[in-house]
Design a protein around this motif. Structure first.
Motif, PDB file in Angstrom:
ATOM      1  N   LEU A  67      65.688   9.200   5.105  1.00  0.00           N
ATOM      2  CA  LEU A  67      64.697  10.250   5.293  1.00  0.00           C
ATOM      3  C   LEU A  67      63.752  10.193   4.098  1.00  0.00           C
ATOM      4  N   ASN A  68      62.752   9.357   4.237  1.00  0.00           N
ATOM      5  CA  ASN A  68      61.897   8.981   3.116  1.00  0.00           C
ATOM      6  C   ASN A  68      60.772  10.005   2.925  1.00  0.00           C
ATOM      7  N   VAL A  69      61.004  10.990   2.060  1.00  0.00           N
ATOM      8  CA  VAL A  69      59.969  12.001   1.819  1.00  0.00           C
ATOM      9  C   VAL A  69      58.824  11.446   0.985  1.00  0.00           C
ATOM     10  N   SER A  70      58.966  10.213   0.486  1.00  0.00           N
ATOM     11  CA  SER A  70      57.848   9.556  -0.213  1.00  0.00           C
ATOM     12  C   SER A  70      56.991   8.739   0.752  1.00  0.00           C
ATOM     13  N   HIS A  71      57.243   8.878   2.056  1.00  0.00           N
ATOM     14  CA  HIS A  71      56.515   8.085   3.061  1.00  0.00           C
ATOM     15  C   HIS A  71      54.999   8.262   2.922  1.00  0.00           C
ATOM     16  N   GLY A  72      54.565   9.498   2.712  1.00  0.00           N
ATOM     17  CA  GLY A  72      53.137   9.753   2.590  1.00  0.00           C
ATOM     18  C   GLY A  72      52.502   9.097   1.374  1.00  0.00           C
ATOM     19  N   GLU A  73      53.318   8.773   0.365  1.00  0.00           N
ATOM     20  CA  GLU A  73      52.761   8.114  -0.822  1.00  0.00           C
ATOM     21  C   GLU A  73      52.329   6.685  -0.510  1.00  0.00           C
ATOM     22  N   PHE A  74      52.940   6.069   0.490  1.00  0.00           N
ATOM     23  CA  PHE A  74      52.498   4.740   0.910  1.00  0.00           C
ATOM     24  C   PHE A  74      51.169   4.842   1.661  1.00  0.00           C
ATOM     25  N   ILE A  75      50.945   5.983   2.331  1.00  0.00           N
ATOM     26  CA  ILE A  75      49.625   6.245   2.915  1.00  0.00           C
ATOM     27  C   ILE A  75      48.591   6.327   1.801  1.00  0.00           C
ATOM     28  N   MET A  76      48.927   7.088   0.767  1.00  0.00           N
ATOM     29  CA  MET A  76      48.019   7.252  -0.370  1.00  0.00           C
ATOM     30  C   MET A  76      47.737   5.906  -1.049  1.00  0.00           C
ATOM     31  N   LEU A  77      48.773   5.081  -1.225  1.00  0.00           N
ATOM     32  CA  LEU A  77      48.573   3.770  -1.850  1.00  0.00           C
ATOM     33  C   LEU A  77      47.663   2.890  -0.989  1.00  0.00           C
ATOM     34  N   GLY A  78      47.877   2.925   0.329  1.00  0.00           N
ATOM     35  CA  GLY A  78      47.012   2.152   1.216  1.00  0.00           C
ATOM     36  C   GLY A  78      45.568   2.611   1.132  1.00  0.00           C
ATOM     37  N   ALA A  79      45.374   3.928   1.047  1.00  0.00           N
ATOM     38  CA  ALA A  79      44.022   4.479   0.956  1.00  0.00           C
ATOM     39  C   ALA A  79      43.343   4.061  -0.352  1.00  0.00           C
ATOM     40  N   PHE A  80      44.045   4.180  -1.465  1.00  0.00           N
ATOM     41  CA  PHE A  80      43.448   3.845  -2.759  1.00  0.00           C
ATOM     42  C   PHE A  80      43.263   2.337  -2.933  1.00  0.00           C
ATOM     43  N   ALA A  81      44.184   1.551  -2.403  1.00  0.00           N
ATOM     44  CA  ALA A  81      44.004   0.100  -2.468  1.00  0.00           C
ATOM     45  C   ALA A  81      42.753  -0.315  -1.701  1.00  0.00           C
ATOM     46  N   THR A  82      42.550   0.282  -0.526  1.00  0.00           N
ATOM     47  CA  THR A  82      41.350  -0.008   0.268  1.00  0.00           C
ATOM     48  C   THR A  82      40.090   0.446  -0.465  1.00  0.00           C
ATOM     49  N   TYR A  83      40.151   1.637  -1.045  1.00  0.00           N
ATOM     50  CA  TYR A  83      39.032   2.163  -1.829  1.00  0.00           C
ATOM     51  C   TYR A  83      38.677   1.220  -2.977  1.00  0.00           C
ATOM     52  N   SER A  84      39.669   0.741  -3.707  1.00  0.00           N
ATOM     53  CA  SER A  84      39.414  -0.135  -4.853  1.00  0.00           C
ATOM     54  C   SER A  84      38.857  -1.485  -4.415  1.00  0.00           C
TER      55      SER A  84
END
Length: 290
Positions: free
Chosen positions: A37-54
């Motif tokens: 039950l990965n409550v850090s799942h949304g942090e991978f969304i955030m990483l994908g968003a920032f990686a794309t932004y960069s």
């Protein structure tokens, strides 16, 4: 209320729902199959968003092209996290129930580690960029092109992954592990590899959703947790471990959220929580659960 109003509600809901569906499919793989039950799942969304932004702001790489960079990269990171942390927790846990509790606590720690690394890397300021933001007229209603592209990519990715699970050998191994991991292991399935792949594929889905989110919305290092909560509700709505159910659950939540936002934007999360509570009380197995 005119036809264009209803069309706007439906298309807007499907855009949100497509993102929720991708996120929910990823979490369904991680919890429904790998039992994390990965409550850090949304942090991978955030990483994908920032990686794309960069990649876009620093190197001029198209956000659409960056999908084939950020997705595999975050898949590898997540796969290694599972092999080095969650697999060890599984070996040292006396039972599956104990493993679920221990992995939940570990993922809380992972959430804060990833979030603080992002804060140190990108800062706490809101970030954003413009990409394919021109308007497209659809039956008298204007939509930003990037939102329509995000809808098409989210739905096609979710459907393609569902077909992958149905028709490929690896997909059948994943479904077998979800139904009965002990029997699957007896039949020759490398269960540890499959569980690691499920965790990595879940993060891959989250990274794709994050890339699409960055095309449409402003982002901060703290955007992850609300998406995790919505993904949990969508997974419960669709049925735990049911990939198609998670897709449908995400789309339903997107439509419900957009309808509520038309009247009071602040109540959208309240509506999600009400759906969650009603499900737990009336049909905890979900709409496609047994």
């Amino acid at each position: 209320m005119s036809f264009t109003f209803y069309l706007d509600v439906v298309i807007g809901g499907l855009i949100l729902g497509g993102l929720y569906a991708l996120t929910a499919v990823g979490l369904s793989l991680q919890y429904g199959v790998a039992r994390v039950l990965n409550v850090s799942h949304g942090e991978f969304i955030m990483l994908g968003a920032f990686a794309t932004y960069s990649l876009y702001t620093l190197f001029g790489i198209s956000p659409l092209l960056s999908l084939v960079i950020t997705g595999p990269l975050i898949f590898i990171i997540a796969f290694l996290i599972h092999r080095t942390m969650f697999q060890r927790i599984r070996r040292t846990s006396p039972s599956i129930a104990a493993f679920e509790g221990n992995s939940l606590l570990a993922s809380f720690g992972l959430l804060f580690i990833i979030q603080n690394i992002a804060l140190l890397t990108w800062g706490s300021d809101i970030k954003g960029y413009h990409y394919m933001a021109q308007s497209i007229n659809v039956f008298g209603t204007s939509y930003a092109l990037n939102r329509l592209i995000a809808l098409a990519l989210a739905l096609s990715t979710g459907i393609a992954f569902y077909l992958f699970l149905i028709y490929t050998r690896l997909g059948k191994a994943i479904r077998a592990a979800a139904q009965d991991r002990d029997t699957a292991q007896l039949m020759g399935v490398n269960i540890h590899k499959v569980l690691g792949l499920c965790f990595g594929l879940g993060a891959l889905m989250a990274a794709i959703a994050g890339s699409l989110i960055s095309m449409m919305f402003e982002i901060t290092p703290t955007i992850g947790l609300p998406y995790t909560i919505i993904a949990i509700i969508a997974v419960v709505l669709g049925g735990l471990g049911n990939i198609l159910g998670s897709l449908i659950g995400g789309l339903i939540l997107g439509l419900v959220g957009n309808v509520v936002m038309c009247f009071s934007p602040a109540l959208s999360l309240v509506a999600y929580y009400l759906i969650f509570i009603l499900l737990i009380l009336l049909k905890p197995s979900g709409i496609m659960g047994k």
